[in-house]
Design an enzyme around this catalytic site. Structure first.
Site, PDB file in Angstrom:
ATOM      1  N   HIS A  15      -5.630  -8.695  -2.090  1.00  0.00           N
ATOM      2  CA  HIS A  15      -5.756  -9.095  -0.691  1.00  0.00           C
ATOM      3  C   HIS A  15      -6.898 -10.085  -0.507  1.00  0.00           C
ATOM      4  O   HIS A  15      -7.865 -10.081  -1.274  1.00  0.00           O
ATOM      5  CB  HIS A  15      -6.031  -7.861   0.185  1.00  0.00           C
ATOM      6  N   HIS A  46      -3.276   0.918  -4.598  1.00  0.00           N
ATOM      7  CA  HIS A  46      -2.676  -0.275  -5.198  1.00  0.00           C
ATOM      8  C   HIS A  46      -2.817  -0.232  -6.714  1.00  0.00           C
ATOM      9  O   HIS A  46      -3.894  -0.502  -7.243  1.00  0.00           O
ATOM     10  CB  HIS A  46      -3.357  -1.543  -4.676  1.00  0.00           C
ATOM     11  N   ASN A  63       1.638   3.346  10.966  1.00  0.00           N
ATOM     12  CA  ASN A  63       0.852   3.839  12.103  1.00  0.00           C
ATOM     13  C   ASN A  63       1.208   3.000  13.318  1.00  0.00           C
ATOM     14  O   ASN A  63       1.673   1.881  13.175  1.00  0.00           O
ATOM     15  CB  ASN A  63      -0.653   3.719  11.808  1.00  0.00           C
ATOM     16  N   ALA A  94       2.637  -2.194   4.132  1.00  0.00           N
ATOM     17  CA  ALA A  94       2.371  -1.198   5.165  1.00  0.00           C
ATOM     18  C   ALA A  94       1.849  -1.968   6.368  1.00  0.00           C
ATOM     19  O   ALA A  94       1.072  -2.916   6.204  1.00  0.00           O
ATOM     20  CB  ALA A  94       1.329  -0.212   4.672  1.00  0.00           C
ATOM     21  N   SER A 106       0.820  -1.223   0.000  1.00  0.00           N
ATOM     22  CA  SER A 106       0.000   0.000   0.000  1.00  0.00           C
ATOM     23  C   SER A 106       0.841   1.254   0.000  1.00  0.00           C
ATOM     24  O   SER A 106       1.716   1.425   0.842  1.00  0.00           O
ATOM     25  CB  SER A 106      -0.866   0.064   1.267  1.00  0.00           C
TER      26      SER A 106
HETATM   27  N1  HPA Z   1      -3.427  -2.971  10.797  1.00  0.00           N
HETATM   28  C1  HPA Z   1      -3.560  -3.772   9.727  1.00  0.00           C
HETATM   29  N2  HPA Z   1      -3.072  -3.485   8.552  1.00  0.00           N
HETATM   30  C2  HPA Z   1      -2.380  -2.335   8.428  1.00  0.00           C
HETATM   31  C3  HPA Z   1      -2.197  -1.466   9.495  1.00  0.00           C
HETATM   32  C4  HPA Z   1      -2.754  -1.785  10.745  1.00  0.00           C
HETATM   33  O1  HPA Z   1      -2.636  -1.059  11.751  1.00  0.00           O
HETATM   34  N3  HPA Z   1      -1.463  -0.411   9.039  1.00  0.00           N
HETATM   35  C5  HPA Z   1      -1.217  -0.668   7.722  1.00  0.00           C
HETATM   36  N4  HPA Z   1      -1.769  -1.826   7.350  1.00  0.00           N
END
Ligand code: HPA
Length: 285
Positions: A89, A67, A244, A119, A36
């Site tokens: 996915h 994507h 994150n 990601a 991502s």
């Molecule tokens: N959780 C699941 N998938 C993710 C996250 C997350 O916090 N951040 C990026 N992809």
């Protein structure tokens, strides 16, 4: 009679590989899957051939924002590479076997080393958003709950019925990535990646559960590809972009959003690019 599912035949993988062979002169031994928000990495590929997934027999096609859906085959850091600019996915409705079809097709095309990126949310409290994490191992919760990409008849042409996963992420490549990060003065965290099906982000209780299991990062991809790559004898290197920090308490006022994931992912691209190029340049096979 019990219901049986449809599985891809060896011929189906060959059809996809034949189509790709007809569209490029490059003969890459290295495959790279971009997660991502990481698509811009493919823009640096030189002498690139672009092949939309939609044109390749049996290839799954993603509809997720962030994507792109094409193969980019060309040269990066002096190496021939086959890059998946975007992936599909499980949450989109594809089987994990379908998601991972491109990995087996890469193998038929001569790819021996697979670099996977994604990601991910950072469960480890020492991680900061915007950092990279070298994946040292994985917990494939989707596979463990009955959705292994190897579910179904085993195709012996690719590998054994019961493949080992002790070194799912190749120790020599992992060491090379560590060394490359050091020489570039890049922060490279390391840890275990847990794969969930999504598409919801985790509840705080789920994040605490994953953290206690020994996971350092969580995401919705990658683990299936790594299972299939190991099955067919590829060496794997994995890097997560920590986009994150996972929320562990319901009292938190923060929320995880796809926008945040894409935004931070974009910010990490230059570091990830530098790391990947450094690793590619240093690879001897
Ligand atoms: N959780 C699941 N998938 C993710 C996250 C997350 O916090 N951040 C990026 N992809």
């Amino acid at each position: 009679m019990a219901e049986t599912k449809d599985f891809f035949t060896y011929e189906a993988y060959q059809q996809a590989a034949d189509y790709i062979r007809g569209k490029t002169q490059h003969q890459p031994a290295i495959g790279l899957i971009l997660g991502s928000g990481l698509s811009p990495l493919a823009d640096e590929i030189e002498q690139a051939d672009h092949i939309p997934y939609a044109d390749i027999p049996h290839f799954p096609v993603s509809g997720v924002v962030g994507h792109a859906g094409k193969l980019v085959i060309g040269q990066l850091a002096g190496k021939a590479v086959l890059v998946m600019q975007g992936r599909t996915h499980f949450y989109e409705g594809y089987s994990t076997q379908h998601i991972t079809l491109p990995v087996r097709v890469m193998r038929l095309l001569g790819v021996q080393t697979l670099i996977v990126t994604n990601a991910a949310g950072g469960l480890n409290r020492n991680f900061k958003a915007g950092e990279l994490m070298l994946i040292t191992d994985q917990i494939n919760l989707v596979g463990m709950t009955g959705n292994s990409p190897l579910h179904g008849p085993n195709l012996e042409e690719f590998g054994p019925r019961f493949p080992s996963m002790t070194h799912a992420y190749d120790p020599a490549l992992t060491a090379l990535a560590r060394q490359t990060a050091r020489s570039l003065n890049l922060t490279l965290q390391e840890g275990v990646y847990a794969c969930l099906s999504g598409p919801t982000f985790e509840t705080p209780a789920e994040n605490r559960f994953l953290h206690r299991l020994g996971a350092d990062a969580v995401g919705m991809s990658t683990a299936h590809e790594v299972v299939v790559a190991n099955h067919c004898g590829m060496r794997v290197l994995g890097v997560s972009s920590i986009t994150n920090i996972s929320i562990l308490e319901t009292s938190s006022t923060a929320e995880t959003t796809h926008e945040e994931v894409l935004e931070t992912g974009k910010r990490i691209v230059p570091n990830l690019m530098a790391l990947l190029k450094g690793v590619l340049a240093a690879m001897t096979s």
